[in-house]
Structures are given as structure tokens and as C-alpha cells.
Write a protein that holds these residues in place. Structure first.
Motif, PDB file in Angstrom:
ATOM      1  N   LEU A  14       5.054   6.798  -6.682  1.00  0.00           N
ATOM      2  CA  LEU A  14       5.466   5.503  -6.117  1.00  0.00           C
ATOM      3  C   LEU A  14       4.489   4.397  -6.516  1.00  0.00           C
ATOM      4  CD1 LEU A  14       7.212   3.757  -4.173  1.00  0.00           C
ATOM      5  CD2 LEU A  14       5.810   4.652  -2.284  1.00  0.00           C
ATOM      6  N   THR A  15       3.207   4.743  -6.621  1.00  0.00           N
ATOM      7  CA  THR A  15       2.198   3.747  -7.033  1.00  0.00           C
ATOM      8  C   THR A  15       2.632   3.088  -8.345  1.00  0.00           C
ATOM      9  OG1 THR A  15       0.573   5.349  -6.198  1.00  0.00           O
ATOM     10  CG2 THR A  15      -0.288   3.396  -7.303  1.00  0.00           C
ATOM     11  N   SER A  16       3.158   3.907  -9.249  1.00  0.00           N
ATOM     12  CA  SER A  16       3.568   3.400 -10.558  1.00  0.00           C
ATOM     13  C   SER A  16       4.649   2.321 -10.430  1.00  0.00           C
ATOM     14  CB  SER A  16       4.066   4.605 -11.361  1.00  0.00           C
ATOM     15  OG  SER A  16       4.690   4.202 -12.513  1.00  0.00           O
ATOM     16  N   VAL A  17       5.600   2.531  -9.527  1.00  0.00           N
ATOM     17  CA  VAL A  17       6.671   1.534  -9.315  1.00  0.00           C
ATOM     18  C   VAL A  17       6.075   0.266  -8.701  1.00  0.00           C
ATOM     19  CG1 VAL A  17       8.817   1.065  -8.073  1.00  0.00           C
ATOM     20  CG2 VAL A  17       8.403   3.341  -9.032  1.00  0.00           C
ATOM     21  N   LEU A  18       5.151   0.442  -7.754  1.00  0.00           N
ATOM     22  CA  LEU A  18       4.537  -0.734  -7.116  1.00  0.00           C
ATOM     23  C   LEU A  18       3.750  -1.546  -8.148  1.00  0.00           C
ATOM     24  CD1 LEU A  18       3.253   0.871  -3.755  1.00  0.00           C
ATOM     25  CD2 LEU A  18       5.459  -0.206  -4.234  1.00  0.00           C
ATOM     26  N   VAL A  19       3.029  -0.855  -9.041  1.00  0.00           N
ATOM     27  CA  VAL A  19       2.245  -1.554 -10.079  1.00  0.00           C
ATOM     28  C   VAL A  19       3.183  -2.318 -11.018  1.00  0.00           C
ATOM     29  CG1 VAL A  19       0.783  -1.207 -12.121  1.00  0.00           C
ATOM     30  CG2 VAL A  19       0.246  -0.025  -9.975  1.00  0.00           C
ATOM     31  N   ASP A  20       4.282  -1.693 -11.399  1.00  0.00           N
ATOM     32  CA  ASP A  20       5.242  -2.369 -12.294  1.00  0.00           C
ATOM     33  C   ASP A  20       5.771  -3.648 -11.655  1.00  0.00           C
ATOM     34  OD1 ASP A  20       4.951  -0.434 -14.168  1.00  0.00           O
ATOM     35  OD2 ASP A  20       6.863   0.575 -13.762  1.00  0.00           O
ATOM     36  N   ARG A  21       6.017  -3.605 -10.349  1.00  0.00           N
ATOM     37  CA  ARG A  21       6.632  -4.768  -9.698  1.00  0.00           C
ATOM     38  C   ARG A  21       5.615  -5.827  -9.268  1.00  0.00           C
ATOM     39  NH1 ARG A  21      11.624  -2.532  -5.940  1.00  0.00           N
ATOM     40  NH2 ARG A  21      12.423  -1.031  -7.458  1.00  0.00           N
ATOM     41  N   LEU A  22       4.388  -5.378  -8.894  1.00  0.00           N
ATOM     42  CA  LEU A  22       3.446  -6.304  -8.250  1.00  0.00           C
ATOM     43  C   LEU A  22       2.192  -6.570  -9.063  1.00  0.00           C
ATOM     44  CD1 LEU A  22       3.544  -4.706  -4.668  1.00  0.00           C
ATOM     45  CD2 LEU A  22       5.042  -6.482  -5.597  1.00  0.00           C
ATOM     46  N   GLY A  23       1.899  -5.690 -10.036  1.00  0.00           N
ATOM     47  CA  GLY A  23       0.623  -5.777 -10.751  1.00  0.00           C
ATOM     48  C   GLY A  23      -0.432  -4.994  -9.987  1.00  0.00           C
ATOM     49  N   PRO A  24      -1.400  -4.388 -10.729  1.00  0.00           N
ATOM     50  CA  PRO A  24      -2.369  -3.486 -10.088  1.00  0.00           C
ATOM     51  C   PRO A  24      -3.223  -4.159  -9.009  1.00  0.00           C
ATOM     52  CG  PRO A  24      -2.934  -3.887 -12.404  1.00  0.00           C
ATOM     53  CD  PRO A  24      -1.579  -4.447 -12.189  1.00  0.00           C
TER      54      PRO A  24
ATOM     55  N   ILE B 119       0.846  -1.196   0.000  1.00  0.00           N
ATOM     56  CA  ILE B 119       0.000   0.000   0.000  1.00  0.00           C
ATOM     57  C   ILE B 119       0.882   1.247   0.000  1.00  0.00           C
ATOM     58  CG2 ILE B 119      -0.281  -0.114   2.543  1.00  0.00           C
ATOM     59  CD1 ILE B 119      -3.086   1.220   2.054  1.00  0.00           C
ATOM     60  N   ASP B 120       0.484   2.213  -0.863  1.00  0.00           N
ATOM     61  CA  ASP B 120       1.180   3.500  -0.999  1.00  0.00           C
ATOM     62  C   ASP B 120       0.364   4.528  -0.214  1.00  0.00           C
ATOM     63  OD1 ASP B 120       2.513   5.759  -1.778  1.00  0.00           O
ATOM     64  OD2 ASP B 120       2.085   5.554  -3.934  1.00  0.00           O
ATOM     65  N   VAL B 121       0.912   5.000   0.900  1.00  0.00           N
ATOM     66  CA  VAL B 121       0.193   5.909   1.803  1.00  0.00           C
ATOM     67  C   VAL B 121       0.613   7.350   1.510  1.00  0.00           C
ATOM     68  CG1 VAL B 121      -0.151   6.514   4.233  1.00  0.00           C
ATOM     69  CG2 VAL B 121      -0.004   4.100   3.542  1.00  0.00           C
TER      70      VAL B 121
ATOM     71  N   ALA C 165       3.844  -4.874   2.722  1.00  0.00           N
ATOM     72  CA  ALA C 165       4.619  -3.641   2.927  1.00  0.00           C
ATOM     73  C   ALA C 165       3.694  -2.436   2.838  1.00  0.00           C
ATOM     74  CB  ALA C 165       5.723  -3.524   1.872  1.00  0.00           C
ATOM     75  N   ALA C 166       3.969  -1.443   3.695  1.00  0.00           N
ATOM     76  CA  ALA C 166       3.262  -0.157   3.635  1.00  0.00           C
ATOM     77  C   ALA C 166       4.321   0.930   3.483  1.00  0.00           C
ATOM     78  CB  ALA C 166       2.439   0.065   4.894  1.00  0.00           C
ATOM     79  N   LEU C 167       4.154   1.779   2.453  1.00  0.00           N
ATOM     80  CA  LEU C 167       5.193   2.765   2.123  1.00  0.00           C
ATOM     81  C   LEU C 167       4.593   4.172   2.099  1.00  0.00           C
ATOM     82  CD1 LEU C 167       5.371   0.087   0.091  1.00  0.00           C
ATOM     83  CD2 LEU C 167       7.498   1.184  -0.553  1.00  0.00           C
TER      84      LEU C 167
ATOM     85  N   ASN D 143      -2.443  -6.106  -6.779  1.00  0.00           N
ATOM     86  CA  ASN D 143      -1.731  -6.277  -5.500  1.00  0.00           C
ATOM     87  C   ASN D 143      -1.287  -4.953  -4.892  1.00  0.00           C
ATOM     88  OD1 ASN D 143      -1.824  -9.138  -5.439  1.00  0.00           O
ATOM     89  ND2 ASN D 143      -0.342  -9.141  -7.117  1.00  0.00           N
ATOM     90  N   VAL D 144      -1.862  -3.858  -5.418  1.00  0.00           N
ATOM     91  CA  VAL D 144      -1.469  -2.532  -4.941  1.00  0.00           C
ATOM     92  C   VAL D 144      -2.709  -1.762  -4.489  1.00  0.00           C
ATOM     93  CG1 VAL D 144      -0.375  -0.343  -5.578  1.00  0.00           C
ATOM     94  CG2 VAL D 144       0.503  -2.496  -6.530  1.00  0.00           C
ATOM     95  N   ALA D 145      -2.584  -1.084  -3.348  1.00  0.00           N
ATOM     96  CA  ALA D 145      -3.617  -0.154  -2.877  1.00  0.00           C
ATOM     97  C   ALA D 145      -2.927   1.175  -2.599  1.00  0.00           C
ATOM     98  CB  ALA D 145      -4.294  -0.688  -1.626  1.00  0.00           C
ATOM     99  N   ALA D 146      -3.731   2.249  -2.509  1.00  0.00           N
ATOM    100  CA  ALA D 146      -3.150   3.571  -2.265  1.00  0.00           C
ATOM    101  C   ALA D 146      -4.188   4.444  -1.582  1.00  0.00           C
ATOM    102  CB  ALA D 146      -2.711   4.198  -3.595  1.00  0.00           C
ATOM    103  N   VAL D 147      -3.711   5.356  -0.720  1.00  0.00           N
ATOM    104  CA  VAL D 147      -4.614   6.328  -0.083  1.00  0.00           C
ATOM    105  C   VAL D 147      -3.971   7.704  -0.123  1.00  0.00           C
ATOM    106  CG1 VAL D 147      -5.742   4.682   1.479  1.00  0.00           C
ATOM    107  CG2 VAL D 147      -3.694   5.906   2.258  1.00  0.00           C
ATOM    108  N   ASP D 148      -4.841   8.738  -0.173  1.00  0.00           N
ATOM    109  CA  ASP D 148      -4.374  10.129  -0.092  1.00  0.00           C
ATOM    110  C   ASP D 148      -5.589  10.976   0.275  1.00  0.00           C
ATOM    111  OD1 ASP D 148      -1.695  11.719  -1.237  1.00  0.00           O
ATOM    112  OD2 ASP D 148      -3.515  12.954  -1.159  1.00  0.00           O
TER     113      ASP D 148
END
Ligand SMILES: C[S@@+](CC[C@H](N)C(=O)[O-])C[C@H]1O[C@@H](n2cnc3c(N)ncnc32)[C@H](O)[C@@H]1O
Length: 257
Positions: A52-62, A43-45, A104-106, A64-69
Motif C-alpha cells: 500500500l505504501t507504494s500506491v500512497l507514494v505514487d499518489r502523494l510523493g514520498p 500514513i500506512d499502518v 488519512a490513516a490506512l 507526504n507518506v509515513a509508514a509503521v510496522d
């Protein structure tokens, strides 16, 4: 802190031009620190428009990624740019996901804007599985090595009482480590990340400061036209001949949940 959140209610494109130019090359370094690799969920906090979300998507696939803002235009942009990612309007202090959902939470360049950094990091630990990583980075604003340091130096020359970002949480060596430990994280380690960004002209460097993004943009917006022109010229006097490279350093910390 309210004003700091408001200064991120701006167009994603303005953010990209002002800060994305530095946060995009910083992002893979934080993903590496947090051990983000295929097969994991992260998760991209405080995702902003999604550097950073873009890097997480490249490595994990969409999937497997969450994000908040908490910024609506940034959440809208992150959703549009990253279809399939679960992007939600929320703060670090109240993350709308269950216990241990992520490996992981980043939080990249976010801890210094949290209204309660220890509570935010504790929430990041709560949504991370036991032994997973919580990781965060903040520019070295206190050490004068952030990407905005020339700007804040010039602003202080005009107004010694200006509220620059040097006193904010995590912006000095060792402070992220203190906050991580206060939030109950284990095996806390701190390192330094750095980016080099080339600016083709002084105007290309300066113009994004006039877009109202973040505390620096809010400061410029509070000045009248003459004061803005004086600040711009004090900045120009401090920058080398174009093209020039801005080297920016961030403190980066990880700990185990
Ligand atoms: C400098 S930007 C960083 C954005 C992105 N992580 C990046 O690296 O480009 C700071 C972000 O923190 C967000 N923010 C402010 N207060 C927050 C809070 N309490 N919890 C989570 N995010 C917050 C802002 O809306 C903004 O998107």
C-alpha cells in the motif's frame, strides 16, 4: 497474538510471494476509499514490505507518506523500496506521530493482527486530522472468501481444531464497522473489495505456504514432512486445473476522525 507478529518476521521476498501477490492489487481500492489524492498526507499502518505504501507514494510523493510496522525485516524492506518515506518500527497501538498529522490513516490486512484492534484504530484516529479518513480492510476469512480459504478448508479437514483466521477481528461482515464505532470514528461505511489473481500452476500457488509467512505459514511449519505432503494433496484436490484464478474478497471500512 505474539505468535502472529513473529510469523511476520520473515524475508520481504517471502511475504511478496505469499501475500503480496494478493495485497498489491488490493491496495489501490483502499487508497480510493480513504480519499488519497494529491496534496494530502497519509500514513500506512502495518505497512509490511510496502504494498500500500507504494500506491500512497505514487499518489502523494514520498515526503507526504509515513509508514509503521512491528516487523524489522519489513521495515527495512519498506525503507529500501521507498526512499524518502518516513518508515518506523512501531505498532498501531502506539503510533510514533503527533495528533492530526495526517489527512488519512490506512491499515490494509492488519486489524486482525492487532493485539488491541480498538486501541489501534483509536491511535489511527488520533494521528488523523478532524474529518480525515481512517480506513482498513481485512480478508473475508469468516465467509470463506479470502485468498487462503482453500488452504484453511484443507487444513481443517486434517485437524478440525486448527486455529484458522476466521475468528480474528474484522474478518466477518460488519465487524470492522463495530470496531470503528467502538474506536469513536464517525460516519462509518463498510464495503467489499475484491481481487482476481491468476496462478499458472498448482506448485506456484502452494510453494509460498512453505515459507513460514503469517498464521498459514506457521501452521505448515508446525507439520512434519508427511503431514505437509497430505495437506498439499488435500489442497491440490480442491483447486481447479491450472492455470486457475483465485478471487479474494476483503471487507473494507472507513470512518471520519
Ligand atoms: C498481512 S500483512 C499486511 C501488510 C501490508 N499492509 C499489505 O497489505 O501487504 C500484516 C502486517 O501487520 C503487521 N502487524 C502485526 N501486528 C501489528 C500491529 N499491532 N500493529 C501494526 N502492524 C502489525 C505485520 O508485521 C504485517 O506486516
Amino acid at each position: 497474538m505474539h505468535d502472529l507478529v513473529v510469523s511476520f518476521v520473515v524475508a520481504a521476498d517471502s511475504y511478496d510471494r505469499f501475500m503480496g501477490r494478493y495485497s498489491v492489487p488490493l491496495a489501490p481500492q483502499l487508497a480510493d476509499l480513504a480519499g488519497v489524492a494529491a496534496g494530502r498526507r497519509a500514513i500506512d499502518v502495518g505497512c509490511g514490505p510496502g504494498a500500500l505504501t507504494s500506491v500512497l507514494v505514487d499518489r502523494l510523493g514520498p515526503d507526504n507518506v509515513a509508514a509503521v510496522d512491528p516487523s524489522e525485516p519489513f521495515v527495512a524492506a519498506a525503507k529500501k523500496r521507498h526512499p524518502g518515506v518516513d518508515v518506523r518500527l512501531a505498532t498501531a497501538e502506539e503510533i510514533p506521530f503527533g495528533d492530526g498529522e495526517f489527512d488519512a490513516a490506512l491499515a490494509q490486512l492488519v486489524v486482525h493482527f492487532m493485539s488491541d484492534p480498538v486501541a489501534g484504530l483509536r491511535e489511527m484516529a488520533r494521528v488523523t486530522r478532524t474529518d480525515g479518513f481512517v480506513a482498513a480492510s481485512v480478508w473475508d476469512h469468516a465467509g470463506g472468501r479470502g485468498p487462503l480459504s482453500v488452504f484453511w478448508e484443507a487444513a481443517r479437514e486434517g485437524d478440525p481444531d486448527v486455529m484458522d483466521e476466521s475468528k480474528l477481528a474484522g474478518a466477518r461482515e460488519g465487524h470492522l464497522t463495530e470496531l470503528f464505532e467502538a474506536a469513536g470514528l464517525r460516519q462509518v461505511e463498510e464495503t467489499a473489495h475484491s481481487v482476481d489473481v491468476e496462478h499458472p500452476s498448482f506448485e506456484e500457488w502452494w510453494e509460498p505456504f512453505t515459507l513460514g509467512v503469517g498464521p498459514a505459514g506457521a501452521h505448515v511449519a508446525d507439520l512434519d514432512a508427511d503431514e505437509q505432503a497430505q495437506l498439499r494433496e488435500r489442497c491440490r484436490a480442491r483447486q481447479p486445473e491450472a492455470p486457475f484464478v483465485v478471487t479474494a474478497m476483503a471487507w473494507a471500512t472507513r470512518g471520519r476522525a
